[in-house]
Design a protein around this motif. Structure first.
Motif, PDB file in Angstrom:
ATOM      1  N   ILE A 177       0.867  -1.138   0.006  1.00  0.00           N
ATOM      2  CA  ILE A 177      -0.117  -0.054   0.073  1.00  0.00           C
ATOM      3  C   ILE A 177       0.714   1.194  -0.153  1.00  0.00           C
ATOM      4  O   ILE A 177       1.768   1.336   0.506  1.00  0.00           O
ATOM      5  N   LEU A 179       1.011   5.172   0.790  1.00  0.00           N
ATOM      6  CA  LEU A 179       0.112   6.425   1.300  1.00  0.00           C
ATOM      7  C   LEU A 179       0.872   7.606   0.569  1.00  0.00           C
ATOM      8  O   LEU A 179       1.918   7.721   0.630  1.00  0.00           O
ATOM      9  N   LYS A 197      -1.525   0.031  -5.127  1.00  0.00           N
ATOM     10  CA  LYS A 197      -2.670   0.466  -4.184  1.00  0.00           C
ATOM     11  C   LYS A 197      -2.561   1.594  -3.406  1.00  0.00           C
ATOM     12  O   LYS A 197      -1.544   1.876  -2.646  1.00  0.00           O
ATOM     13  N   THR A 198      -3.224   2.550  -3.573  1.00  0.00           N
ATOM     14  CA  THR A 198      -2.706   3.929  -3.132  1.00  0.00           C
ATOM     15  C   THR A 198      -3.914   4.707  -2.099  1.00  0.00           C
ATOM     16  O   THR A 198      -5.140   4.108  -2.345  1.00  0.00           O
ATOM     17  N   HIS A 199      -3.644   5.346  -1.400  1.00  0.00           N
ATOM     18  CA  HIS A 199      -4.697   6.100  -0.328  1.00  0.00           C
ATOM     19  C   HIS A 199      -3.901   7.362  -0.057  1.00  0.00           C
ATOM     20  O   HIS A 199      -2.964   7.753   0.480  1.00  0.00           O
ATOM     21  N   TYR A 201      -3.302  10.381   2.238  1.00  0.00           N
ATOM     22  CA  TYR A 201      -3.193  10.565   3.768  1.00  0.00           C
ATOM     23  C   TYR A 201      -2.576  11.597   4.136  1.00  0.00           C
ATOM     24  O   TYR A 201      -1.175  11.787   3.885  1.00  0.00           O
ATOM     25  N   ASP A 386     -10.511   6.184   8.358  1.00  0.00           N
ATOM     26  CA  ASP A 386     -10.106   5.572   6.671  1.00  0.00           C
ATOM     27  C   ASP A 386      -8.822   4.829   6.471  1.00  0.00           C
ATOM     28  O   ASP A 386      -8.875   3.756   5.831  1.00  0.00           O
ATOM     29  N   LEU A 387      -7.878   5.218   7.281  1.00  0.00           N
ATOM     30  CA  LEU A 387      -6.413   4.584   7.342  1.00  0.00           C
ATOM     31  C   LEU A 387      -6.642   3.204   7.910  1.00  0.00           C
ATOM     32  O   LEU A 387      -5.931   2.188   7.100  1.00  0.00           O
ATOM     33  N   LYS A 389      -9.135   1.233   8.131  1.00  0.00           N
ATOM     34  CA  LYS A 389      -9.907   0.344   7.077  1.00  0.00           C
ATOM     35  C   LYS A 389      -8.947   0.018   5.954  1.00  0.00           C
ATOM     36  O   LYS A 389      -9.118  -1.043   5.488  1.00  0.00           O
ATOM     37  N   THR A 390      -8.098   0.891   5.636  1.00  0.00           N
ATOM     38  CA  THR A 390      -7.100   0.611   4.354  1.00  0.00           C
ATOM     39  C   THR A 390      -5.965  -0.539   4.522  1.00  0.00           C
ATOM     40  O   THR A 390      -5.662  -1.471   3.770  1.00  0.00           O
ATOM     41  N   ILE A 391      -5.493  -0.239   5.963  1.00  0.00           N
ATOM     42  CA  ILE A 391      -4.226  -1.118   6.110  1.00  0.00           C
ATOM     43  C   ILE A 391      -4.582  -2.501   6.846  1.00  0.00           C
ATOM     44  O   ILE A 391      -3.657  -3.435   6.979  1.00  0.00           O
TER      45      ILE A 391
END
Length: 391
Positions: A177, A179, A197-199, A201, A386-387, A389-391
């Motif tokens: 992932i 960020l 897979k990006t997010h 943050y 939100d983070l 849930k992502t990691i």
């Protein structure tokens, strides 16, 4: 106390309190926020930033281990330096990388690891070593190196730059992932690794909500404040050299590579209303910032991917912002009506906008409105949820 029932998570970072600045604050809040769900272990150098000297309480130590706020802190040896000399800076990064190699050989690594980048070389070494251990690697990218170094003039397009580009590519291709603190960073990552897979943050701070004070001023000068790193990228010396100081004051908080040059400039121009206040701890600084008319957020030039964290921090204090850095930061200022934007590098335009602000004046209600919008839009708690849930 450490809760052994929780899943373990490691954070590898170059900056962590008691060091000051946006980078250490960001990682501290991240670690603290994740500690409710994980047993968090932070691996970081012996504190030395921004002075370039190991802090007094940690000198003559090779490593240090402690538990702070329920977080395990492992501090490793580093050749500390804030020199502009590229060799010294490279030695600092390599020394911490060497310490990390020894650490990984001796210590058990959790299944989830968050790695801060930059420094790019430290991130590369960490990913290279952890990839073979089949850990879930979460790369937290706050600036795009080596591209940012090229744009700042710190790097040239040569063999070393090519090596750094290959390291960057390796990092993006081998992280589970990624960020990014800006949409520009995530776009850049996706161009190199379309499958990443990006997010998003961002560096949202946790700030105690403060009441906007009514300030009785003894003169008509507009008080402008800068608080943060006095580095090459921020260009505070050049700001001092180019501002029209008619009916304005510039107040400076912080330290860094340009500090001595700024003080020398002030000594040579003693009549200019420039005031250097040095470093303050974060709570003290926030109390002081409330006394100024507006904050300036400058960059020496537009740096792709960069969104200064001061945008979020100062606006949550209710400070109107004068943004002078270009890029994605301009959109944030406009979208949330946080202040004014001057064309990056255009000091004539900057002085013109300051003149407009002086002419129109600033009302307390403007500050209150900015504070309300910022606290609603830049929620650390919502972003952290939100983070998780992502990691």
């Amino acid at each position: 106390m450490i809760d052994k029932k929780k899943e373990s998570l490691m954070i590898i970072t170059n900056y962590y309190p008691p060091e000051i600045g946006a980078a250490s604050n960001r990682i501290f809040h991240l670690a603290e926020g994740l500690s409710s769900d994980y047993t968090v272990k932070v691996v970081t150098p012996l504190p030395n930033y921004p002075t370039g000297r190991i802090f007094k309480d940690y000198r003559n130590k090779f490593t240090s281990k402690s538990i702070e706020n329920g977080i395990q802190i492992h501090r490793l040896w580093i050749f500390a330096s804030v020199s502009k000399n590229k060799i010294s800076r490279l030695l600092a990064m390599l020394s911490y990388s060497f310490s990390l190699i020894l650490y990984f050989l001796r210590q058990r690594t959790p299944n989830k690891v968050i790695i801060q980048s930059p420094p790019l070389i430290v991130a590369f070494i960490s990913i290279f070593l952890l990839k073979s251990k089949k850990r879930k690697i979460i790369l937290n990218v706050s600036d795009l190196w080596p591209r940012a170094g090229l744009e700042l003039g710190a790097l040239k397009k040569n063999w070393f730059y090519s090596v750094l580009r290959q390291m960057e590519r390796f990092n993006y291709l081998n992280s589970n992932i990624i960020l990014g603190q800006s949409n520009e960073i995530l776009k850049h990552v996706s161009e190199i690794n379309p499958k990443a897979k990006t997010h998003l943050y961002r560096n949202y701070p946790i700030i105690e909500l403060k009441e906007i004070p009514t300030i009785e001023k003894s003169n008509k000068s507009l008080t402008i404040v800068y608080a943060g790193l006095l580095g090459v990228a921020q260009g505070i010396l050049k700001l001092c050299q180019n501002l029209d100081f008619t009916d304005i004051e510039l107040h400076i908080y912080g330290s860094g590579a340009e500090e001595k040059e700024i003080l020398d400039f002030m000594q040579k121009h003693p009549t200019l209303p420039i005031f250097m206040h040095g470093k303050l701890d974060r709570n003290q600084l926030h109390n002081e910032l409330m006394n100024y008319d507006l904050a300036i957020v400058p960059l020496i030039k537009r740096i792709y991917g960069s969104v200064p964290s001061k945008i979020f921090e100062f606006s949550k204090l209710g400070l109107p912002l004068l943004y002078f850095g270009g890029g994605e930061g301009e959109k944030i200022i406009h979208n949330y009506k946080l202040g004014w934007v001057a064309d990056v590098g255009n000091y004539e335009n900057l002085n013109s906008i300051i003149e407009t602000i002086k002419s129109n004046g600033l009302e307390i209600q403007q500050k209150k409105d900015i504070q309300v919008r910022a606290n609603k839009a830049f929620s650390f708690e919502g972003q952290l949820l939100d983070l998780k849930k992502t990691i």
